[in-house]
Enzyme design. Structure first.
Site, PDB file in Angstrom:
ATOM      1  N   GLU A  34      -5.023  -8.805  -4.063  1.00 48.35           N
ATOM      2  CA  GLU A  34      -6.461  -8.593  -3.889  1.00 48.35           C
ATOM      3  C   GLU A  34      -6.854  -7.378  -4.714  1.00 48.35           C
ATOM      4  OE1 GLU A  34      -9.931  -7.780  -0.537  1.00 48.35           O
ATOM      5  OE2 GLU A  34      -7.828  -7.854   0.085  1.00 48.35           O
ATOM      6  N   ARG A 259       9.160  -7.100   3.296  1.00 47.83           N
ATOM      7  CA  ARG A 259       8.525  -6.245   2.315  1.00 47.83           C
ATOM      8  C   ARG A 259       9.383  -5.026   2.048  1.00 47.83           C
ATOM      9  NH1 ARG A 259       2.988  -4.682   4.873  1.00 47.83           N
ATOM     10  NH2 ARG A 259       2.745  -3.713   2.830  1.00 47.83           N
ATOM     11  N   LYS A 269      -2.290   0.152   1.124  1.00 53.17           N
ATOM     12  CA  LYS A 269      -3.399   0.453   0.221  1.00 53.17           C
ATOM     13  C   LYS A 269      -4.498   1.218   0.951  1.00 53.17           C
ATOM     14  CE  LYS A 269      -3.957  -3.715  -1.722  1.00 53.17           C
ATOM     15  NZ  LYS A 269      -4.523  -4.756  -2.613  1.00 53.17           N
TER      16      LYS A 269
END
Length: 554
Positions: A34, A259, A269
């Site tokens: 994104e 992850r 983020k």
């Protein structure tokens, strides 16, 4: 196996089986960020995985920007993500935007409404959240859940035409409010947002939710293996439901992996943006941040990142990787490449009183450590030099082998020098030391007399180039308790940046340009900073110290 090749892992095994059984004859992966922030090292693992698998199996990889939220996305992030992926050494076969499919997504939502699988809801976001239920209690159905298909089609079209305000209505999937999987409890799939979009402008005022858009994007592009992180595992049934109920021709398979989490840093983020917005970080490319632009500015190499990601591998188990392992691969990559140089970070003047005042000579030193093929360079040497302030102690501690009154030390590549005098200012601070040299002891002369135990690096005071050195420590203190009501900003290390003013030798850095790498003797690996270096002043970022106590497992 080459470091450029993905190591054996469960995802690779799935692909091998799919090709062997004929389920697929060509694999297509994708990297779908994104564009609402800058990429970080956690994304690098996904990039290496998706691009690496496509390369290994002669497949296709798409770069797709998941831009379904106009309030948070910007072309600045789009451009930075492209730059980061290419810097890491990867190129995509196709470049797409989720917003390219907005018409198709709208049409698929209409299909759901016509099948009685979606409805327009007037409840507020808070009411929807309250009615969702818990892990042990079912949700409460909306009073608008049983609107007719005709009414839902009319309201949804009017939502698209801009007749309603933000938050006034949403489109929800009609699944099961008592499902044990909370993601199935009539999730919102469209919301109203009267906001200009970076790619589609003002064409739309309704936007699909990620959980609806993402599976459609994968299906539209014919993605065979949709690889994502473990937090999406609970959403996989909804992913499959959307693909099936929207009657998509292509059926991707979602596969989850753990992850990347590193010690002493943050991989969010949202948190990284807060550090930037609060001025704690010096922009998204702050060398203390784990953003790809940050580690690039600090001096990390794409090779070390790819090798690191290959080493840690892919698994289903969440874990935290010691950041020192990352640094190990960095040193391994820099050692045979970085130009050797002498830099004095915290200078103290050394005057060799018996060296002729107007004389200078050139000292020959190797260009790259342990690499004779890299050749040598000549460094000027004269009566006045700078040494590190830490290389002198007026009252030495036990086993201290550098300069102190009466002690003799070798200057690297040059002569033995004995400390004879200490010069102090009116406050008693040492500002200069004096010494005498033995001209018979020059390195390479074959001198076989007495020996000294210490070797000190130096720069020539007359010709040394002023430079600033920026030294970094971890920005986040891992030992601060996150679970005791503390905000992560309470974990900020107040000593994460130290700035020193010193000197570097002229020979090695005469043509230095931003991001050039150097190994400063005894001080570590450094890179020329891209933000603060000017024609008048060199600024170096320490990438990593020379040594670490960390030893990677075999």
């Amino acid at each position: 196996m080459s470091n450029e090749t993905i190591s054996n892992n469960f995802i690779k095994n799935i692909i091998v089986d799919d090709l062997k059984t004929g389920k697929h004859d060509h694999i297509i992966t994708r990297f779908p960020p994104e564009p609402n922030g800058y990429l970080h090292i956690g994304h690098a693992k996904s990039i290496c995985l998706n691009f690496g698998l496509a390369k290994e199996f002669s497949g296709t990889v798409n770069m797709r920007f998941d831009d379904t939220n106009p309030l948070k996305e910007d072309d600045e992030y789009v451009n930075s993500i492209k730059e980061d992926v290419q810097w890491l050494g990867f190129n995509w076969n196709n470049l797409y935007f989720a917003s390219d499919y907005f018409d198709e997504m709208y049409n698929r939502a209409v299909i759901l409404i016509k099948k009685g699988k979606a409805y327009v809801d007037d409840l507020s976001a808070d009411e929807i959240r309250e009615n969702r239920g818990t892990l042990t209690e079912p949700g409460v159905e909306s009073p608008y859940r049983n609107r007719s298909i005709e009414e839902n089609l009319d309201l949804f079209e009017r939502m698209k035409n801009g007749e309603f305000a933000n938050g006034e209505k949403v489109l929800r999937a009609k699944i099961d409010m008592s499902s044990p999987n909370i993601n199935f409890r009539d999730p919102v799939i469209y919301r109203i947002s009267h906001a200009s979009h970076h790619n589609t402008g003002d064409k739309w005022c309704i936007y699909p939710m990620y959980s609806f858009a993402h599976p459609l994007e994968d299906a539209i592009e014919g993605i065979t293996h949709s690889i994502c992180t473990l937090e999406f595992e609970d959403q996989r049934p909804l992913y499959d439901w959307v693909v099936r109920e929207c009657e998509m021709e292509n059926v991707p398979r979602q596969i989850e992996f753990a992850r990347l989490n590193l010690t002493n840093t943050v991989m969010s983020k949202r948190k990284l943006k807060l550090l930037v917005d609060e001025g704690i970080a010096d922009g998204w490319d702050d060398p203390r941040l784990p953003t790809i632009s940050g580690v690039r500015r600090r001096g990390y190499t794409p090779e070390c990142i790819r090798n690191f990601c290959a080493e840690i591998g892919v698994s289903k188990a969440d874990s935290k990787v010691d950041s020192q392992l990352f640094d190990h691969f960095l040193r391994e990559d820099l050692q045979p490449k970085a130009q050797l140089a002498m830099g004095v970070l915290n200078p103290l003047k050394l005057v060799i009183t018996n060296y002729p005042e107007n004389q200078s000579e050139m000292i020959e030193l190797e260009n790259i450590a342990k690499n004779e093929e890299a050749g040598t360079r000549e460094v000027p040497f004269s009566r006045e030099l700078y040494i590190e302030r830490d290389d002198f102690m007026e009252e030495p501690i036990p086993k201290y082998r550098r300069f102190f009154p009466g002690n003799e030390v070798r200057l690297k590549g040059a002569y033995f020098v004995k400390c004879t005098d200490v010069i102090k200012d009116e406050n008693g601070n040492v500002v200069e030391i004096h010494g005498t040299y033995d001209p018979e002891t020059k390195s390479g002369s074959g001198f076989t007399g007495r020996k000294v135990k210490g070797t000190v690096h130096w720069v020539d005071a007359k010709t040394a180039v002023p430079a600033q050195f920026r030294l970094f420590e971890p920005l986040i203190l891992d030992d601060a308790p996150e679970n005791e009501g503390k905000h992560f900003l309470d974990q900020i290390n107040p000593n994460s940046l130290t700035i020193l003013e010193g000197f570097v030798e002229p020979a090695a850095i005469k043509d230095a340009k931003p991001l050039d790498k150097f190994q400063f003797v005894r001080n570590g690996f450094f890179s020329v900073d891209t933000k603060y270096t000017t024609d008048e002043k060199l600024v170096f970022n320490r990438i990593v110290p020379l040594k670490s106590s960390f030893k990677p497992g075999k």
